[in-house]
Structure formats: structure tokens, C-alpha cells
Write a protein that holds these residues in place. Sequence first.
Motif, PDB file in Angstrom:
ATOM      1  N   GLY A  23      -0.455  -1.030 -58.901  1.00 41.14           N
ATOM      2  CA  GLY A  23       0.666  -0.528 -59.710  1.00 41.14           C
ATOM      3  C   GLY A  23       0.960  -1.316 -60.966  1.00 41.14           C
ATOM      4  N   ARG A  24       2.219  -1.182 -61.417  1.00 39.98           N
ATOM      5  CA  ARG A  24       2.624  -1.709 -62.725  1.00 39.98           C
ATOM      6  C   ARG A  24       2.385  -3.205 -62.910  1.00 39.98           C
ATOM      7  NH1 ARG A  24       8.629   0.873 -63.584  1.00 39.98           N
ATOM      8  NH2 ARG A  24       8.713   1.482 -61.427  1.00 39.98           N
ATOM      9  N   ILE A  25       2.670  -3.978 -61.846  1.00 44.93           N
ATOM     10  CA  ILE A  25       2.581  -5.430 -61.944  1.00 44.93           C
ATOM     11  C   ILE A  25       1.161  -5.874 -62.316  1.00 44.93           C
ATOM     12  CG2 ILE A  25       2.817  -7.605 -60.621  1.00 44.93           C
ATOM     13  CD1 ILE A  25       5.455  -6.165 -61.259  1.00 44.93           C
ATOM     14  N   TYR A 155      10.351   5.156 -47.912  1.00 43.01           N
ATOM     15  CA  TYR A 155       9.202   4.435 -48.472  1.00 43.01           C
ATOM     16  C   TYR A 155       9.015   4.645 -49.970  1.00 43.01           C
ATOM     17  CZ  TYR A 155       8.137   3.275 -43.700  1.00 43.01           C
ATOM     18  OH  TYR A 155       8.227   2.761 -42.428  1.00 43.01           O
ATOM     19  N   GLY A 156       9.839   5.486 -50.595  1.00 48.36           N
ATOM     20  CA  GLY A 156       9.724   5.701 -52.037  1.00 48.36           C
ATOM     21  C   GLY A 156      10.677   6.794 -52.476  1.00 48.36           C
ATOM     22  N   SER A 157      10.774   6.997 -53.793  1.00 51.01           N
ATOM     23  CA  SER A 157      11.658   8.016 -54.385  1.00 51.01           C
ATOM     24  C   SER A 157      13.049   7.973 -53.752  1.00 51.01           C
ATOM     25  CB  SER A 157      11.056   9.416 -54.227  1.00 51.01           C
ATOM     26  OG  SER A 157       9.759   9.433 -54.775  1.00 51.01           O
ATOM     27  N   ILE A 158      13.581   6.776 -53.635  1.00 54.48           N
ATOM     28  CA  ILE A 158      14.868   6.568 -52.943  1.00 54.48           C
ATOM     29  C   ILE A 158      16.001   7.365 -53.609  1.00 54.48           C
ATOM     30  CG2 ILE A 158      16.445   4.770 -52.065  1.00 54.48           C
ATOM     31  CD1 ILE A 158      13.551   4.367 -51.161  1.00 54.48           C
ATOM     32  N   GLU A 159      15.900   7.522 -54.940  1.00 60.93           N
ATOM     33  CA  GLU A 159      16.968   8.185 -55.703  1.00 60.93           C
ATOM     34  C   GLU A 159      17.200   9.630 -55.253  1.00 60.93           C
ATOM     35  OE1 GLU A 159      14.438   6.554 -56.985  1.00 60.93           O
ATOM     36  OE2 GLU A 159      15.224   4.935 -58.233  1.00 60.93           O
ATOM     37  N   LEU A 160      16.235  10.179 -54.532  1.00 60.98           N
ATOM     38  CA  LEU A 160      16.343  11.554 -54.058  1.00 60.98           C
ATOM     39  C   LEU A 160      17.354  11.675 -52.909  1.00 60.98           C
ATOM     40  CD1 LEU A 160      14.803  14.080 -54.884  1.00 60.98           C
ATOM     41  CD2 LEU A 160      13.104  13.564 -53.131  1.00 60.98           C
ATOM     42  N   VAL A 171      20.032   1.457 -51.976  1.00 58.67           N
ATOM     43  CA  VAL A 171      19.723   0.122 -52.503  1.00 58.67           C
ATOM     44  C   VAL A 171      18.287   0.220 -53.007  1.00 58.67           C
ATOM     45  CG1 VAL A 171      19.168  -2.256 -51.860  1.00 58.67           C
ATOM     46  CG2 VAL A 171      21.323  -1.248 -51.114  1.00 58.67           C
ATOM     47  N   ASP A 172      18.124  -0.061 -54.311  1.00 57.83           N
ATOM     48  CA  ASP A 172      16.783   0.088 -54.879  1.00 57.83           C
ATOM     49  C   ASP A 172      16.639  -0.802 -56.116  1.00 57.83           C
ATOM     50  OD1 ASP A 172      14.205   1.045 -54.931  1.00 57.83           O
ATOM     51  OD2 ASP A 172      14.699   2.914 -55.944  1.00 57.83           O
ATOM     52  N   LEU A 173      15.422  -0.825 -56.637  1.00 60.17           N
ATOM     53  CA  LEU A 173      15.164  -1.615 -57.843  1.00 60.17           C
ATOM     54  C   LEU A 173      15.472  -0.790 -59.085  1.00 60.17           C
ATOM     55  CD1 LEU A 173      11.726  -3.229 -56.939  1.00 60.17           C
ATOM     56  CD2 LEU A 173      14.024  -4.174 -56.619  1.00 60.17           C
ATOM     57  N   VAL A 174      16.006  -1.469 -60.088  1.00 59.16           N
ATOM     58  CA  VAL A 174      16.281  -0.841 -61.380  1.00 59.16           C
ATOM     59  C   VAL A 174      15.600  -1.669 -62.446  1.00 59.16           C
ATOM     60  CG1 VAL A 174      18.061  -0.317 -63.078  1.00 59.16           C
ATOM     61  CG2 VAL A 174      18.504   0.070 -60.677  1.00 59.16           C
ATOM     62  N   GLU A 175      14.813  -0.996 -63.264  1.00 55.87           N
ATOM     63  CA  GLU A 175      14.187  -1.728 -64.373  1.00 55.87           C
ATOM     64  C   GLU A 175      14.831  -1.263 -65.674  1.00 55.87           C
ATOM     65  OE1 GLU A 175       9.942  -1.379 -64.527  1.00 55.87           O
ATOM     66  OE2 GLU A 175       9.804  -2.702 -66.253  1.00 55.87           O
ATOM     67  N   THR A 176      14.513  -0.073 -66.133  1.00 57.07           N
ATOM     68  CA  THR A 176      15.132   0.442 -67.369  1.00 57.07           C
ATOM     69  C   THR A 176      16.438   1.181 -67.074  1.00 57.07           C
ATOM     70  OG1 THR A 176      13.962   2.534 -67.158  1.00 57.07           O
ATOM     71  CG2 THR A 176      12.857   0.797 -68.402  1.00 57.07           C
ATOM     72  N   GLY A 177      16.633   1.628 -65.848  1.00 58.06           N
ATOM     73  CA  GLY A 177      17.824   2.403 -65.483  1.00 58.06           C
ATOM     74  C   GLY A 177      17.598   3.907 -65.644  1.00 58.06           C
ATOM     75  N   GLU A 178      16.433   4.264 -66.130  1.00 58.21           N
ATOM     76  CA  GLU A 178      16.130   5.663 -66.443  1.00 58.21           C
ATOM     77  C   GLU A 178      16.117   6.539 -65.182  1.00 58.21           C
ATOM     78  OE1 GLU A 178      15.629   8.391 -69.391  1.00 58.21           O
ATOM     79  OE2 GLU A 178      16.261   6.303 -69.494  1.00 58.21           O
ATOM     80  N   THR A 179      15.526   6.037 -64.093  1.00 56.81           N
ATOM     81  CA  THR A 179      15.438   6.855 -62.874  1.00 56.81           C
ATOM     82  C   THR A 179      16.832   7.140 -62.309  1.00 56.81           C
ATOM     83  OG1 THR A 179      13.359   5.712 -62.430  1.00 56.81           O
ATOM     84  CG2 THR A 179      14.199   7.108 -60.674  1.00 56.81           C
TER      85      THR A 179
HETATM   86  C1  PRP Z   1      10.759   1.906 -58.841  1.00 49.06           C
HETATM   87  C2  PRP Z   1      12.150   1.824 -58.218  1.00 49.06           C
HETATM   88  C3  PRP Z   1      12.895   2.892 -58.971  1.00 49.06           C
HETATM   89  C4  PRP Z   1      12.279   2.856 -60.350  1.00 49.06           C
HETATM   90  C5  PRP Z   1      13.166   2.082 -61.292  1.00 49.06           C
HETATM   91  O1  PRP Z   1      10.079   2.952 -58.230  1.00 49.06           O
HETATM   92  O2  PRP Z   1      12.111   2.024 -56.825  1.00 49.06           O
HETATM   93  O3  PRP Z   1      12.711   4.158 -58.384  1.00 49.06           O
HETATM   94  O4  PRP Z   1      11.003   2.173 -60.213  1.00 49.06           O
HETATM   95  O5  PRP Z   1      12.645   2.030 -62.593  1.00 49.06           O
HETATM   96  P1  PRP Z   1      13.535   2.405 -63.863  1.00 49.06           P
HETATM   97  O6  PRP Z   1      14.870   1.737 -63.715  1.00 49.06           O
HETATM   98  O7  PRP Z   1      12.751   1.843 -65.023  1.00 49.06           O
HETATM   99  O8  PRP Z   1      13.654   3.890 -63.938  1.00 49.06           O
HETATM  100  P2  PRP Z   1       8.510   3.127 -58.303  1.00 49.06           P
HETATM  101  O9  PRP Z   1       8.121   3.702 -59.607  1.00 49.06           O
HETATM  102  O10 PRP Z   1       7.853   1.858 -57.941  1.00 49.06           O
HETATM  103  O11 PRP Z   1       8.220   4.248 -57.216  1.00 49.06           O
HETATM  104  P3  PRP Z   1       8.914   4.586 -55.821  1.00 49.06           P
HETATM  105  O12 PRP Z   1      10.259   5.172 -56.111  1.00 49.06           O
HETATM  106  O13 PRP Z   1       8.036   5.601 -55.194  1.00 49.06           O
HETATM  107  O14 PRP Z   1       9.014   3.316 -55.036  1.00 49.06           O
END
Ligand code: PRP
Length: 229
Positions: A23-25, A155-160, A171-179
Motif C-alpha cells: 500500500g501507500r507506505i 477490516y476496512g471501509s469503516i466510514e460505511l 474509530v479510524d485513521l484520518v490523513e487528509t480528512g477527505e474520506t
Molecule cells: C484509510 C483510513 C481511512 C482513510 C483516511 O483507509 O482507514 O478510511 O484511509 O484517509 P483520508 O483522511 O486521507 O481520506 P485505507 O485507504 O487504508 O482503506 P480501508 O478503509 O479499506 O482500510
Amino acid sequence: MIRMNKVLTNESKDMLTVALPKGRILQSARGLFKAAGVDFSVILQNDRRLIAEDRDAGLRFMVIRSQDVPTYVEYGAADIGIAGRDVLLENERDLYEPLDLGIGACRMVVAEPAELSEKDNPANWTRIRVATKYPNITLKHFLAKGIEVEIIKLYGSIELAPLLGLCERIVDLVETGETLKKNGLVEVEDIMNVSSKLICNRASLKTRPDRIRGIIERLSAAMEAEKKA
Ligand code: PRP
């Protein structure tokens, strides 16, 4: 399988094995590692190979799921690896973590639908349901605040999850906040900063100190040089 083990252990005794996360890293780490003499281009060719060697450099690279990197390194199947602070805290493995690589910077947060956040106050939470990839970190975070938490492991797409009524908070990771934004969610609590670390197998560090310390030193120097550039 037996033959594979034989090839990997006997013929390649001097190889140092590096576990890299998919992935991205991987892309972010590429330049930094190359500057430190660890060029993993050989594994980035898109031919489905999961392991590849640079014999001249004495390096073997494997690309695996980010959550599996600490496991391979702890058991010594890989000597060193790259792992996120999120994955390391979630799984608590016995590893040496000599260097924060400063890549993959993001934050772990609690988020909920924007509409709900207008009338919601996290200070009043006593019992909540949360979807996350990080059940251990999430449990610790809320227990420390005296909040009872029901965790739904995804396991992914937690925002759904809030969009479909599985739960209201995540509870999830935020990088740009776009998702979060695109899915009508807002951040309501900050849990921690996350970035990627270099991890080392403790036994490898004792048996091959020069090679591993050399990589650590060259990575530190490359990071310093990057900061100054
Ligand atoms: C990661 C994380 C968020 C998103 C945040 O998901 O879980 O969904 O990136 O990034 P953003 O703040 O820049 O929008 P990832 O793309 O790794 O996929 P996943 O949701 O399937 O884990």
C-alpha cells in the motif's frame, strides 16, 4: 514448501530479510530507504512475486499486509520491517523499534455523522457502540475514560458503518480528512498521532548488529538530509 524453506534458509544465509507493508507506505518509504542503501525496487515490479532478492546488496524483500509485518519480524522470519504505530499498539509484540521514520503520518480519531455531532457531547457518553479495525486501542481509549464500549470489528471501509446504521461512531485513521467528509462524518475526538516505524527482530539485532545498526544509521542520516533539503 519444504524446498522453499531450504532455498530461503541455506542458500541465502547472508541475506537480511526486510518485511514491507503493502500500500501507500511502501511508496512513501521507497526514496528514504534507497537513500539509506536499501533499494527495494526489485519487489515493486508488478509480477505477483511476494518475495525477491537483491543478491549484491544481500537483501531479501517481502511485501505483506501491514498487520502481518510485526508478526514476521517478531518471529524472526524477517529481520527488519516497516510498521505503523497503529498496528504496533494494536498488537503489542516484542520488537525493537529504533526509529520513527516520519512517513505515513496520520491521526487516529473518533468520528460520527455531522448531523449527530450537532447535538452530541462526547463528555456525556456512558455507553457507546463503535466500529473499528482497532478493537484493542479503542477498548483502552474508552475504558480509560470510564465509557462502556461495544466494539464491532471491521477490516476496512469503516466510514460505511454509520451510513448503513451498523453503529453511530467509528474509530479510524484520518490523513487528509477527505474520506470522513465525503461520507458525511466529522471528527469528535483525537486518540493519537500515527506514523511508520522501523522495527527489528531482537535476536537479529544481536546476531547481525553491524548490518542492522548500519541500516538504522543510514536511515537516520537520510532523514536528517531530507529535513535540511
Ligand atoms: C484509510 C483510513 C481511512 C482513510 C483516511 O483507509 O482507514 O478510511 O484511509 O484517509 P483520508 O483522511 O486521507 O481520506 P485505507 O485507504 O487504508 O482503506 P480501508 O478503509 O479499506 O482500510
